[in-house]
Design an enzyme around this catalytic site. Structure first.
Site, PDB file in Angstrom:
ATOM      1  CG  ASP A   1      -2.048  -0.992   1.141  1.00  0.00           C
ATOM      2  OD1 ASP A   1      -2.451  -1.339   0.018  1.00  0.00           O
ATOM      3  OD2 ASP A   1      -2.525  -1.417   2.198  1.00  0.00           O
TER       4      ASP A   1
ATOM      5  CG  ASP B   1      -6.477  -1.421  -1.409  1.00  0.00           C
ATOM      6  OD1 ASP B   1      -6.770  -2.624  -1.309  1.00  0.00           O
ATOM      7  OD2 ASP B   1      -5.513  -0.897  -0.817  1.00  0.00           O
TER       8      ASP B   1
END
Length: 165
Positions: free
Chosen positions: A122, A139
């Site tokens: 991330d 995501d």
């Protein structure tokens, strides 16, 4: 392969594009920031790149357990197969796009990342906007895909209600 609609192929193409964009962006960020947890680089305004190793899922569930990693990988395989099966018969554009984005996001995060790194990479950090989570392209694909499915469901439900009155 006659049993796959034209929109089904479109969903698969969107899934592939989502995976490619996700993985290219992660390779770019890994090259830029390295793998060090917390490494950060300010960009424009509230946007910064921050390396976060996501070992769990939403809200840190299944974090810290190696079996959790494999459980998430297995769950993602089931989800991808189910959505790919659903996409075969796609007849409406909005859910087609949504399904494709969810498939691509699931492959990018929970299959490729978890198998290759043991965690999800991330890096998109907008915490200056009081959004506390760091996320990635996969995501975003999953979130937008779910929103499109819900929007289609809402629009279709409204149309169906209007037809019954």
């Amino acid at each position: 392969m006659k049993s796959i609609t034209r929109l089904g192929w479109t969903a698969y193409a969107i899934a592939a594009a989502t995976v490619v964009l996700d993985q290219i962006s992660k390779l770019w960020v890994l090259g830029l920031l390295g793998r060090e947890q917390g490494a950060s680089l300010p960009l424009l305004g509230p946007l910064q790149l921050t390396m976060v190793h996501n070992y769990g899922m939403s809200f840190g569930l299944l974090r810290g357990n190696d079996w959790g990693r494999w459980l998430l990988i297995g769950f993602s395989i089931v989800v991808v197969i189910g959505l790919a099966w659903w996409a075969r018969k796609a007849v409406k554009l909005l859910p087609t796009i949504g399904i494709g984005m969810i498939i691509g996001g699931a492959i990018g995060n929970n299959l490729i990342d978890r198998v290759m790194y043991g965690y999800v990479v991330d890096f998109i950090d907008v915490s200056r906007l009081y959004f506390p989570w760091v996320f990635n392209v996969a995501d975003s694909g999953i979130s937008i895909g779910v929103a499109l499915l819900l929007l289609d469901s809402f629009l279709y439900g409204e149309k169906k209600l209007a037809e019954t009155e």
